[in-house]
Scaffold this active site. Structure first.
Site, PDB file in Angstrom:
ATOM      1  N   GLY A   9      58.956  79.107  68.570  1.00  0.00           N
ATOM      2  CA  GLY A   9      57.752  79.013  67.755  1.00  0.00           C
ATOM      3  C   GLY A   9      57.247  80.406  67.452  1.00  0.00           C
ATOM      4  N   THR A  10      56.182  80.480  66.668  1.00  0.00           N
ATOM      5  CA  THR A  10      55.564  81.769  66.386  1.00  0.00           C
ATOM      6  C   THR A  10      54.739  82.206  67.597  1.00  0.00           C
ATOM      7  OG1 THR A  10      53.605  80.694  65.474  1.00  0.00           O
ATOM      8  CG2 THR A  10      55.362  81.276  63.911  1.00  0.00           C
ATOM      9  N   GLY A  14      52.235  78.574  72.007  1.00  0.00           N
ATOM     10  CA  GLY A  14      52.207  78.009  73.352  1.00  0.00           C
ATOM     11  C   GLY A  14      53.507  78.105  74.121  1.00  0.00           C
ATOM     12  N   SER A  16      54.810  80.454  76.188  1.00  0.00           N
ATOM     13  CA  SER A  16      54.640  80.856  77.587  1.00  0.00           C
ATOM     14  C   SER A  16      53.843  79.827  78.372  1.00  0.00           C
ATOM     15  CB  SER A  16      53.967  82.232  77.657  1.00  0.00           C
ATOM     16  OG  SER A  16      54.780  83.214  77.048  1.00  0.00           O
ATOM     17  N   GLU A  82      60.618  84.742  76.430  1.00  0.00           N
ATOM     18  CA  GLU A  82      60.918  85.883  75.547  1.00  0.00           C
ATOM     19  C   GLU A  82      62.417  86.086  75.345  1.00  0.00           C
ATOM     20  OE1 GLU A  82      58.418  86.970  74.020  1.00  0.00           O
ATOM     21  OE2 GLU A  82      56.672  86.877  75.337  1.00  0.00           O
ATOM     22  N   TYR A 184      50.062  92.219  65.396  1.00  0.00           N
ATOM     23  CA  TYR A 184      50.811  91.180  64.703  1.00  0.00           C
ATOM     24  C   TYR A 184      49.838  90.127  64.182  1.00  0.00           C
ATOM     25  CZ  TYR A 184      55.005  93.317  66.467  1.00  0.00           C
ATOM     26  OH  TYR A 184      56.006  94.216  66.710  1.00  0.00           O
TER      27      TYR A 184
END
Length: 199
Positions: A9-10, A14, A16, A82, A184
């Site tokens: 997802g971006t 959610g 993490s 990540e 970002y």
């Protein structure tokens, strides 16, 4: 039968938070596993913007993930946050953990970089994973549309060139005394293409 699951997802979707929830749920059932991350904004832990965190093993480019799992045997699962920053070889090592050690692997990461292109780790995970799915928590662009892109904003402008990995955050910060201000912004495809940040 063990599985390699990749959820993407971006930023702000959610990833993490879900990783931490799965780790919590499995550990509460007396299952033993490893929590891994790389380049987390808080260091050697998995952190969520909701304020929860847990210590994690830092994945460096030279860390052999299959050897790590084998050396910690017996384990029931590995949760990898990540993964877009993992090397393609490390993604293959995670598939070997599943196939050879029969350990479930839950991987989480961004789909594309600030240019809108697949990360190397993401590309390999999409090729290898038994299951891959977009997270259902949808982040939104400033216009209200579904956010699909993680735009890099340098000194207030969207940029499309530069190093692939530059750690920043989604929060606006004060202009630094020296160097560039990097953050970002979540944007829909239309506003990403146009480089429009709204008001």
């Amino acid at each position: 039968m063990a599985h390699l699951r990749f959820s993407f997802g971006t930023m702000g979707s959610g990833k993490s938070t879900v990783a931490l929830q799965i780790h919590h749920n499995l550990a509460n059932r007396q299952l033993y596993g490893l929590l891994l991350t790389t380049l987390d904004r808080e260091g050697h832990q998995v952190t969520s913007r909701l304020g929860v965190a847990a210590p994690a093993i830092e994945v460096t480019p030279d860390l052999d993930l299959f050897a790590l799992a084998r050396d910690n045997w017996p384990i029931h699962y590995m949760i990898c946050d990540e993964v877009q920053f993992y090397t393609p070889a490390q993604c293959e090592e995670l598939s070997q953990v599943v196939d050879d050690l029969e350990v479930d692997v839950y991987a989480f990461g961004l789909l594309t970089d600030f240019r809108g292109k697949l990360f190397d780790g993401t590309k390999r995970m999409l090729e290898l994973a038994d299951e891959h799915s977009a997270l259902q928590v949808e982040a939104r662009c400033w216009c209200g549309a579904r956010a699909t892109h993680n735009a890099r904003v340098v000194n207030g402008a969207v940029v499309y060139e530069g190093d692939t990995v530059v750690v920043g955050d989604t929060a606006d910060s004060a202009q630094p005394l020296f160097g560039d201000s990097v953050r970002y912004e979540l944007l829909c495809r239309n506003h990403f293409r146009r480089g429009e940040l709204g008001t």
